[in-house]
Design an enzyme around this catalytic site. Structure first.
Site, short mmCIF file in Angstrom:
data_model
loop_
_atom_site.label_atom_id
_atom_site.label_comp_id
_atom_site.label_asym_id
_atom_site.label_seq_id
_atom_site.Cartn_x
_atom_site.Cartn_y
_atom_site.Cartn_z
N SER A 555 -0.42 -8.82 8.63
CA SER A 555 -2.08 -8.08 7.79
C SER A 555 -2.83 -8.19 8.74
O SER A 555 -2.78 -7.84 9.85
CB SER A 555 -2.17 -8.59 6.23
OG SER A 555 -3.01 -8.00 5.51
N ASP A 641 1.99 1.33 1.48
CA ASP A 641 1.35 -0.31 1.41
C ASP A 641 -0.17 0.66 0.78
O ASP A 641 -0.80 1.80 1.78
CB ASP A 641 1.72 -0.90 2.69
CG ASP A 641 -0.12 -2.09 2.29
OD1 ASP A 641 -0.86 -2.33 1.50
OD2 ASP A 641 0.46 -2.98 3.65
N HIS A 676 2.64 -3.87 -0.33
CA HIS A 676 2.17 -4.99 1.16
C HIS A 676 2.95 -5.75 1.29
O HIS A 676 3.07 -6.75 2.68
CB HIS A 676 0.32 -5.19 0.61
CG HIS A 676 -0.27 -6.30 1.88
ND1 HIS A 676 -0.69 -5.11 2.63
CD2 HIS A 676 -0.70 -7.03 1.94
CE1 HIS A 676 -1.50 -5.95 3.59
NE2 HIS A 676 -1.31 -7.34 3.14
#
Length: 707
Positions: A555, A641, A676
Site C-alpha cells: 500500500s 481494490d 485491498h
C-alpha cells in the site's frame, strides 16, 4: 514465451506549466476486454516465470500448515452475561464465532475449553454458534466479515459481509435464540453496525462516490432502508465519519476527522431528549477523542488531544459542550511520550502510549478521591509490542492485553488491576517443537542523511557467523507504526538462514508525532532516504549484503518500495510491492478518485498547489522510472481494490518493462477476485504468502535451502 507488452496510448495533461504524457492510463478501464486480457497475460507470464518455484511454494505452504494448530479456540471475552470467542477448524477457511453463558457472575477468569474438541462438538458447555463463517462464504470466491455486534440485551446479532472485496458491506440481523434472520437488510455499508442502548435500532455509515464515509444513518428494526434516518452528513470532503458507543454504554458518539482535525458529537442515552450535541467545534490542527469516565464519583468526558502539544495530553471535561481552553489536564503533554489512546473503566484508566519507539500500557487507578497510583505494566524483552484489546466491560477489574515480539508468538494476558498480577492465558501454539530461544532479536539504529537516528527491529536464528540474506520491510505513512510482531509464515525464511528486519522510517508514528510530521507532505522524501539508510547500515554492520537483501512494502509501503527502487536499486537483490501506491501523482491529481481529497493533508494537493505538484512529481515511482538496471520486482495487486486500484501497479510494471535496461525482470500478479487485503480464507492466504516467500527466497539465493 515473451513478457506482455502493453500498448502505448499516449494521453497528455498540463498542470502548473508542466506537460505530462502517460502511455498507459488506458489500463484504468477495468471492464474493457483489452484490460482484462492484459492482466490475464501478465498473470500467465508470472506463473511461467515462477514455475520453477512450484515445489518450494508447496513446501512453504506445508510448513505453515504443519506449524499451525488448525482446530483452535480464541480466549473467551466477557460481555454482559456471556463469554464470546472464535473457533477455527482443520480444513475450513473461516471458522465460527460462538458464545457461552457466564456461570459465575463474580468471576472474570475466562472458561477453558476441553482439549481436542471436534468441529461438530461444542467447545464449552452451553455453546451457541453465532455465525458459521464457512457457511456464509459458501459459493463465493471472496468473503469478508466486516463486523458483528450483539445488542446490549444479548438477543440480536447484527453482522456485515462483503463477498466481492470492494469493502461495501451488507448488514443483516439474526435472532440469536432462534437463528432466524430478520427481514432487515442494509446494503452499501462501510464496516458494521452500532446498536443503540434499547436494542430496537442500530447506526451505520455509508460512503460517497469517492469512497469517503460521509453519512451516519439510524435504522429501526422492521423498517426499510429507504426509511432510515440520516443522523449526520459531513459535506467537507477532507473529513470522514465513524460512529460508536462509549464503553460505559451511556453515550453514542460520532467522530468526524481529517488527517489533522477532529470533531465529536454525542448523544446521552440518559437524556435522549437533549439530542445530539457537538462537544468541541473543529479547529484546524486540533485533534481529540472523546470517552466517558467516572472519576472521584463525578461523571466526566475524557479528552485525548493535541491542543497543548503534538504528542497529546489527557484531560477531563464536564458532560457538556466544552472548548479546548476549559479542558483540565490529567496527564500533561510530554514530548518524550506519545499518548495514543485511552480506555476508561469503572475502577481504572488505561493509556496506550509509546516512548523511544516502544509501545507501553499505563494504568491510572481510580478511587473515591479521584486518580490514585499511576504506573506502567513492565515487560522484559528488548523489543516488543503490547496493547489492550477485548475489554468491552466497563465494570471489569481485569485488563485483557496482547503481547508479542519478533520471536515470541502472540500472547494473551489478563492483568488484574486489584492485585497487579499478570496471568498468561494463551500463547499462539507453534507446532513442530518451536523454541523462541533459538532466535535472536535486537533494536539497531541507522543514521539518516540528515543525522536522524532511525530504529530497526531485527530477528534471525542464533548462530549467525557473518552476513545472511535479509528481508527488509517498511511502511512509513499515516503515523502508522509497524511494531515488532511474530509470524508463523516468516519462520520459513528464518529457518532457511535469512533474517527479517523492519525499518521504522519517518512517516510512521514509532518515535512520536514529530516522526510522522517529518515524513509527510514536502518532507515525504525522508521516508525513502531513511529506508535506504537502514539498508546501508545493515550492510555496513555485516548483517547482510546487497546481492542477498530483498525489500518489501504494501500500500503506502508499496510507494516506499517504488521510490527506493528508482533511487537506490543497487542496495537490493529484489523488491516486493503489495497493492502499491506507485502512481501517486495521477491519483492525487484526480479529486474524483476514492480517498484523494481526504489524502491532501498527507501527500499535498498537486492540482491546486504547484509546490505540492513539484514534490510529488519528484518522487512518484511511476513518473520516475528511468533507463537503469533494476533488480527483479514482484508487484502484487487485486482487481477489486478500492484503496489502491490495480491500475497503479499495472501501469508501473508496463513502464518499467518499456523503459528499464538490463535484466527487466518484472512480474505483475493480479488477484481477480479480491480487494485491498488480498484473498480471503486462511488456506488461500497461506498459498498467497507462500508464492511471495518463494520468490523472495529465490532472490536471496535460498530457494534450495532446507528448513
Amino acid at each position: 514465451m515473451q513478457p506482455p507488452v502493453a500498448e502505448k496510448r499516449p494521453q497528455t495533461t498540463e498542470h502548473h506549466g508542466h506537460t505530462r504524457t502517460d502511455d498507459y492510463e488506458w489500463l484504468r478501464d477495468k471492464g474493457s476486454a483489452d484490460v482484462t486480457a492484459y492482466l490475464e497475460a501478465e498473470n500467465e507470464w508470472t506463473q511461467a516465470q515462477t514455475a520453477h518455484l512450484a515445489d518450494l511454494r508447496q513446501a512453504i505452504f506445508d510448513e505453515i500448515k504443519a506449524r499451525t494448530l488448525e482446530t483452535d479456540l480464541s480466549v473467551p471475552t466477557r460481555r454482559g452475561d456471556h463469554w464470546y470467542y472464535g473457533r477455527s477448524f482443520e480444513g475450513r477457511e473461516y471458522g465460527a464465532s460462538c458464545r457461552v453463558p457466564v456461570v459465575d457472575a463474580e468471576s472474570w477468569v475466562p472458561p477453558r475449553p476441553a482439549e481436542d474438541v471436534g468441529p461438530d462438538q461444542p467447545a464449552l458447555p452451553g455453546e451457541q454458534v453465532l455465525l458459521d463463517l464457512d457457511a456464509l462464504a459458501d459459493g463465493h470466491d471472496f468473503f469478508s466479515l466486516g463486523g458483528s455486534a450483539v445488542s446490549l440485551d444479548g438477543t440480536l446479532l447484527a453482522y456485515a459481509t462483503d463477498t466481492v472485496g470492494d469493502e461495501r458491506y451488507t448488514i443483516q440481523v439474526k435472532d440469536i435464540a432462534t437463528g432466524e434472520l430478520h427481514d432487515d437488510e442494509i446494503t452499501g455499508v462501510l464496516g458494521g453496525a452500532t446498536w443503540d442502548r434499547a436494542g430496537d435500532a442500530f447506526y451505520y455509515s455509508t460512503v460517497d462516490e469517492s469512497w469517503r464515509p460521509d453519512k451516519i444513518w439510524r435504522h429501526v428494526l422492521g423498517t426499510k432502508q429507504a426509511d432510515d434516518e440520516l443522523v449526520h452528513h459531513e459535506p467537507d470532503e477532507r473529513f470522514w465519519l465513524g460512529v460508536g458507543r462509549t464503553r460505559s454504554d451511556r453515550f453514542l458518539v460520532i467522530a468526524a476527522g481529517s488527517k489533522t482535525t477532529s470533531e465529536y458529537r454525542y448523544l446521552d442515552f440518559d437524556d435522549v431528549a437533549a439530542g445530539w450535541q457537538v462537544f468541541a467545534e473543529r479547529r484546524a490542527g486540533t485533534e481529540y477523542s472523546l470517552d466517558h469516565a467516572v472519576i472521584g464519583g463525578e461523571d466526566v468526558f475524557l479528552v485525548l488531544h493535541n491542543h497543548t502539544g503534538p504528542d497529546f495530553e489527557l484531560a477531563t471535561a464536564p458532560l457538556t459542550p466544552t472548548p479546548a481552553e476549559a479542558w483540565t489536564p490529567l496527564i500533561a503533554h510530554d514530548p518524550a511520550v506519545r499518548l495514543e489512546d485511552v480506555d476508561a473503566f469503572a475502577g481504572h484508566l488505561v493509556v496506550h502510549q509509546r516512548s523511544d519507539g516502544l509501545t507501553q500500557l499505563r494504568v491510572l487507578e481510580l478511587g473515591a478521591d479521584g486518580v490514585g497510583d499511576d504506573y506502567l505494566i513492565e515487560f522484559e524483552h528488548e523489543i516488543y509490542t503490547v496493547g489492550a484489546s477485548g475489554n468491552p466491560g466497563f465494570a471489569q477489574p481485569t485488563l485483557r492485553l496482547g503481547y508479542t515480539t519478533l520471536a515470541v508468538p502472540s500472547s494473551v494476558y489478563d492483568y488484574d488491576v486489584r492485585s497487579r498480577e499478570l496471568t498468561l492465558l494463551r500463547r499462539t501454539p507453534v507446532l513442530g517443537g518451536y523454541d523462541a530461544a533459538d532466535y535472536e532479536e535486537h533494536r539497531l539504529w541507522a543514521t539518516a542523511e540528515d543525522g536522524e537516528r532511525i530504529p530497526i527491529s531485527i530477528v534471525a536464528r542464533r548462530g549467525r557467523t557473518g552476513p545472511v540474506p535479509l528481508l527488509l520491510y517498511g511502511y512509513g505513512a499515516y503515523e502508522t507504526s509497524i511494531d515488532p510482531y511474530f509470524s508463523i509464515a516468516r519462520l520459513s525464511l528464518l529457518d532457511r538462514g535469512a533474517a527479517f528486519a523492519i525499518a521504522h522510517v519517518r512517516g510512521g508514528g514509532e518515535m512520536g508525532r514529530r516522526w510522522y510530521d517529518d515524513g509527510k507532505l514536502d518532507k515525504k522524501p525522508h521516508t525513502f532516504s531513511d529506508f535506504a539508510a537502514c539498508a546501508r547500515h545493515l550492510i555496513d554492520e555485516g548483517w547482510t549484503t546487497a546481492d542477498t537483501m530483498v525489500a518489501e512494502g504494501a500500500s503506502a509501503g508499496g510507494l516506499l518500495i517504488g521510490a527506493v527502487a528508482n533511487q537506490a536499486p543497487e542496495l537490493f537483490a529484489g523488491f516486493v510491492a503489495g497493492v502499491p501506491f506507485v502512481d501517486t501523482l495521477t491519483t492525487m491529481l484526480d479529486a474524483s478518485l476514492p480517498l484523494t481529497v481526504m489524502e491532501y493533508e498527507e501527500w499535498g494537493n498537486p492540482e491546486g498547489d504547484p509546490a505540492a505538484y513539484e514534490t510529488i512529481a519528484a518522487y512518484a515511482p511511476y513518473d520516475n522510472v528511468t533507463g537503469q538496471d533494476y533488480p527483479p520486482i514482484l508487484a502484487e495487486t487485486s482487481l477489486n481494490d478500492t484503496r489502491v486500484m490495480y491500475v497503479e501497479p499495472a501501469k508501473w510494471v508496463a513502464r518499467l518493462r518499456a523503459t528499464a535496461t538490463g535484466r527487466r525482470d518484472f512480474l505483475l500478479r493480479t488477484e481477480m477476485a479480491a480487494g485491498h487485503g488480498g484473498v480471503s480464507g486462511r488456506y488461500k492466504s497461506w498459498h498467497d504468502r507462500s508464492f511471495t516467500l518463494a520468490w523472495i527466497l529465490d532472490r536471496m539465493g535460498l530457494a534450495r535451502a532446507k528448513s
